[in-house]
Design an enzyme around this catalytic site. Structure first.
Site, PDB file in Angstrom:
ATOM      1  CG  HIS A  39      -1.735   1.273   1.294  1.00 57.67           C
ATOM      2  ND1 HIS A  39      -2.596   1.647   0.283  1.00 57.67           N
ATOM      3  CD2 HIS A  39      -1.796   2.258   2.218  1.00 57.67           C
ATOM      4  CE1 HIS A  39      -3.163   2.801   0.597  1.00 57.67           C
ATOM      5  NE2 HIS A  39      -2.690   3.194   1.766  1.00 57.67           N
TER       6      HIS A  39
ATOM      7  CG  HIS B 285      -6.748   6.979   1.128  1.00 61.44           C
ATOM      8  ND1 HIS B 285      -6.279   6.299   0.027  1.00 61.44           N
ATOM      9  CD2 HIS B 285      -5.923   6.646   2.146  1.00 61.44           C
ATOM     10  CE1 HIS B 285      -5.227   5.578   0.376  1.00 61.44           C
ATOM     11  NE2 HIS B 285      -4.987   5.782   1.659  1.00 61.44           N
TER      12      HIS B 285
ATOM     13  CG  ASP C  80      -5.151   3.398   4.195  1.00 61.40           C
ATOM     14  OD1 ASP C  80      -5.521   3.039   5.327  1.00 61.40           O
ATOM     15  OD2 ASP C  80      -4.283   4.270   4.023  1.00 61.40           O
TER      16      ASP C  80
ATOM     17  CG  ASP D 254      -0.843   6.176   2.166  1.00 66.47           C
ATOM     18  OD1 ASP D 254      -2.010   6.045   1.773  1.00 66.47           O
ATOM     19  OD2 ASP D 254      -0.429   5.719   3.252  1.00 66.47           O
TER      20      ASP D 254
END
Length: 953
Positions: free
Chosen positions: A42, A407, A158, A44
């Site tokens: 993941h 997000h 997420d 970001d």
């Protein structure tokens, strides 16, 4: 156009495409418990670090390491998610590496999941921006990697809760499934107990093709099972398979993993379960990760372990392959999964951990994103009608907008230095796009290659616009909607009196007022003390009108006091709104500003008041100053030195009342207690605990106080637990009296109805704490040497549900929402242009579209093609006349080009619709759109149809 394939890569794409997708999935065993292991990282797009720092410190190592490890074993799989990071990595690779990547994509080892530019938030984004960021990512993947890079699954692991409109969008993209972990803790417990964590989600109450398989993670994390993280940043023991080693642990590791999967298998409906093998920026040492997973898979063959008399079988897999396995199982057994029709918001981790604070955090960012979207649509439209290719000067704005949807960006949950980097990125991208728009617009206006140096006044919110500080300037007001609109326009000016002339040479009534506050505190930015208001009447669709401003010595104001159809009354004793008249109804409505005191639990993500009580901002009567002029009449309200409003009714616009508010700097109640400011509207409507909020600006969802439709709600936190995201509007309905009140907004916010007949919307937060270290920063941002000042607007619509005799109140609300999402844009220049004005007004459409249809997207695509989306903006049953199917004839619609061919695509524009075949599920049927009748496109309520159109200019 994004097209980076070398010739050899193109050959690989064409040769091996049949081996990808579901054809590349591992064979699952109907007589075993199949454990689908999904390696992932993941990554970001900004959060604790900026986008570039994450990439150069972490993500480039992840992707590069994974490619090398996948080549070593053809059974291995990995999913790549964030396209923005993949592009950044791809641009640094040589042709040999690119060749390897395409081969891994074509054989299904490197599988693209989600495929958007970012993993977008789902609570605070508008549907148009979500569609755009997917379009950008999916097109880049298609152009770069070929058809095998088309995702089949959404991957929203997420995001902080999940919206129904997001489910509808990913279904329309052609995806078969979506995966996530964050939902209310009570909902998770119930689903695991009842084996409904694998379900079908109906993303739309209007569309028949919006169902999508949804899998909820077993745990509230997307990380490896405890003890099985093998990356260099992990401290878990590796699998040691050397029986002669004193640290041998092979069978023990197999037993531990078997215990984990047995617990999970008890909670899911089929003999397939899904286990995420990854975490934040993992696989920087992909070889050691995969080597240990190889051993784990082999271990279950060497040391067989069972679950309810079935062998446990481990597989390298992916979200798409898991979906296909579940689909095969339920189809073979005619097993019908549960169908969900609401959303997964708000998200709560416990009785006091409601993640509803981010609905409002960093409200300036949320507004800036709307401004960026507004300008992006205009830039794409002007480029399309001007016969410009896929233009590099627009691409940075597309990419910046894609990043902002992330997000941890639009949500306001990033560190402050990352926030500033997002703002820098978006501001620069808008300025660069304006470098394209200025010459194109100038050419349309002048008929020559003259450049008028039109500027976009991005700092007009602080009354700064350099061209309008001159004594004479010109404004081109562009309307991005597909119908004629009239709209109030505001221009910062340096003088009190102006003459404005429209394209026909007519004098335009205007009104000049002092700015709502003195903005001279802004350092090194020239600000103006006044704002000039005028109504730009009858702006043509996808077109503009030219207005010329000249400073005059003095002007007598024409004092008018209102609008016979729309008005409000101020209570003399309190200074607050007392009643509103609109659409033939006078309703008692009061509005006031309050704040909650926030303690240590409130921060960027979470909203939990210190006490369950609101406190008034004003200590007594609100100071009021009436305003009356030729453009609007209203009143300035001062609640405190840091909180003001202007309530306005524009002459000639009966559709709404506007409240312009400005809040800040917010003083803290005490050293460790913050303030979270709310605007509260109180009516006598009998609402029986119900209210309605939009889902990402589209369909409306019914909310009921202290209630959830799919699980038993517990009321430990009666305020935050009832907050829901509002990206477009919140509505109260009195069913008995058939009356409604709606409050619409200019950015994403959070709100609720805590009492019958009452609405509250949070507009600003100052929280000195940091959610117990989740992001490490408080929401106490500083700007220009003081706390942030935030400026925004609410729009009030009320009346009978039946409306104004022409259209329903819901249709009126839709109209206002569209006009505020995509308002006309003022391009300003102080160049001498009066002698060079050839086309003082222009429209890209020969006829306006009906008011229930909008051209959602018009942008250059490939050579001689454009991407065109049409949308029906109403739901079924919202309006007797407008909520019907509508047909648009595209054959002779546009003024600068003619469409010669239409190819219908999935929503993302990357797959011809005839090539998109989605999985079928027992008990559900996907209904296709009506076929084209030549160039006539029929739209059902809420339907969006996407086309690549071949055009001749």
């Amino acid at each position: 156009m994004y097209s980076l394939l070398v010739l050899l890569s193109t050959t690989l794409v064409l040769t091996h495409s049949q081996n990808c997708g579901y054809n590349s999935c591992p064979q699952w065993d109907p007589n075993a418990l199949n454990v689908h292991l999904v390696p992932h990282s993941h990554d970001d797009l900004g959060w604790l670090k900026t986008v570039d720092k994450y990439y150069f410190q972490d993500v480039q190592n992840v992707i590069g390491s994974v490619i090398g490890a996948l080549k070593q074993n053809p059974d291995r799989k990995f999913i790549q998610v964030e396209t923005a990071f993949f592009k950044k990595w791809w641009d640094h690779q040589n042709d040999l590496v690119k060749r390897d990547v395409i081969k891994l994509v074509n054989n299904g080892q490197l599988e693209i999941s989600n495929g958007g530019w970012s993993m977008n938030d789902e609570a605070t984004v508008n549907y148009q921006s979500t569609i755009d960021q997917y379009t950008l990512g999916l097109r880049y993947l298609e152009d770069t990697l070929g058809p095998c890079a088309r995702p089949k699954s959404a991957w929203a692991i997420d995001t902080f809760g999940h919206s129904r409109e997001q489910a509808s969008i990913v279904a329309q993209l052609g995806f078969d499934s979506t995966f996530f972990m964050r939902l209310d803790y009570r909902d998770r417990e119930k689903r695991l107990k009842e084996k409904t964590a694998d379900l079908l989600w109906q993303g739309s109450q209007n569309l028949n093709n919006s169902n999508i398989f949804t899998s909820v993670f077993y745990r509230g994390t997307y990380s490896y099972p405890d003890g099985f993280c093998f990356d260099i940043v992990c401290n878990d023991e590796p699998i040691i398979d050397d029986a002669n080693s004193p640290d041998y642990n092979y069978e023990e590791k197999v037993d531990d993993f078997a215990d984990f999967v047995r617990g999970q298998a008890d909670k899911y409906p089929t003999n397939n379960i899904f286990v995420a093998m990854g975490d934040d920026v993992r696989y920087q040492a992909a070889w050691t990760n995969f080597l240990n997973i190889d051993r784990l898979i082999k271990g279950f063959e060497l040391f067989p372990r069972n679950y309810t008399n079935k062998p446990i079988k481990l597989l390298y897999s992916s979200p798409a392959c898991y979906t296909k396995a579940v689909n095969d199982y339920v189809t073979a057994n005619n097993y019908k999964l549960e169908v969900k029709t609401d959303d997964f918001l708000p998200y709560a981790t416990d009785g006091y951990g409601y993640w509803s604070g981010f609905y409002v955090s960093r409200p300036a960012t949320k507004r800036f994103e709307r401004i960026g979207n507004n300008f992006l649509q205009i830039a794409k439209q002007i480029a399309a009608v001007s016969n410009q290719p896929y233009e590099n000067k627009i691409t940075p704005l597309k990419e910046a907008m894609g990043v902002i949807q992330h997000h941890d960006a639009i949500t306001g949950t990033e560190k402050q230095d990352v926030l500033k980097d997002y703002h820098r990125m978006l501001y620069s991208a808008i300025e660069e796009a304006n470098e394209l728009v200025d010459p194109l617009l100038s050419t349309i206006i002048s008929g020559t290659d003259d450049h008028f140096q039109f500027k976009t006044c991005l700092m007009s919110n602080i009354s700064s616009c350099s061209p309008s500080r001159s004594n004479k300037f010109t404004v081109a007001v562009y309307n991005p909607l597909s119908r004629v609109v009239s709209s109030p326009i505001e221009i910062p000016v340096s003088a009190k009196a102006w003459s404005i002339v429209d394209p026909d040479g007519n004098e335009v009534a205007n009104q000049v007022e002092s700015t709502i506050i003195d903005f001279s505190y802004v350092n090194n930015v020239p600000t103006s003390p006044y704002t000039c208001y005028f109504i730009a009447k009858d702006l043509p669709p996808l077109g503009y009108k030219i207005f010329t401003f000249t400073k005059v010595e003095s002007r007598r104001s024409e004092l008018t006091f209102g609008n016979s159809n729309t008005s409000f009354e101020i209570d003399e004793d309190s200074g607050l709104i007392k009643s509103i008249t609109m659409n033939g109804v006078t309703m008692d409505v009061s509005q006031d500003l309050y704040y909650y005191k926030s303690g240590s639990y409130s921060g960027a993500y979470i909203f939990v008041p210190l006490v369950n009580e609101k406190f008034r901002v004003a200590e007594g009567k609100v100071k009021t100053t009436p305003i009356s002029g030729s453009v609007y009449q209203g009143v300035v309200q001062e609640f405190a030195p840091w909180a003001k409003q202007i309530v306005k009714v524009y002459h000639g616009d009966d559709s709404h009342i506007e409240i312009e508010w400005i809040v800040g700097p917010i003083d803290l109640v005490s050293e460790n207690v913050g303030k979270e400011v709310v605007s509260v509207f109180t009516t006598s409507l009998k609402t029986e605990g119900n209210f309605y909020t939009d889902s990402n600006g589209r369909e409306m969802l019914k909310r009921t106080r202290n209630y959830r439709p799919t699980f038993d709600y517990t009321n430990e936190e009666p305020i935050a637990g009832n907050y829901h995201p509002i990206t477009s509007r919140i509505v109260l309905k009195d069913e008995e009296k058939a009356l409604e009140l709606a409050v619409l907004n200019d950015r994403a916010q959070g709100g609720t109805s805590l009492k019958d007949g009452q609405v509250e919307i949070m507009i600003q937060r100052n929280c000195p704490h940091n959610d117990f270290g989740r992001v490490g920063d408080s929401i106490n941002d500083q700007e220009y040497g003081q706390g942030v000042i935030t400026r925004g607007r609410h729009y009030i619509v009320l009346g009978p549900t039946s409306g104004n005799g022409v259209k329903s109140l819901a249709a009126i609300q839709r109209d206002v929402a569209q006009r505020k999402l995509l308002p006309p844009w003022a391009f300003v220049t102080n160049q001498e242009v009066s002698q060079r004005l050839k086309n003082t007004q222009f429209s890209s459409l020969k006829v306006p579209l009906s008011e229930n249809v909008q051209i959602l997207t018009l942008e250059p695509w490939n050579n001689s093609t454009i991407l065109l989306r049409l949308e029906h903006i109403l739901e079924r049953n919202e309006d007797e006349n407008l909520s019907q199917e509508v047909t648009v004839d595209l054959s002779d619609l546009f003024t600068t080009f003619t469409i010669t061919k239409l190819v219908e695509m999935t929503l993302g524009g990357n797959i011809p619709l005839e090539e998109s075949v989605r999985l079928k599920w027992p008990g559900l049927e996907n209904v296709q759109s009506k076929k084209l009748d030549g160039f006539k496109v029929t739209l059902a309520p809420m339907q969006i149809r996407t086309f690549v159109a071949t055009v001749v200019y």
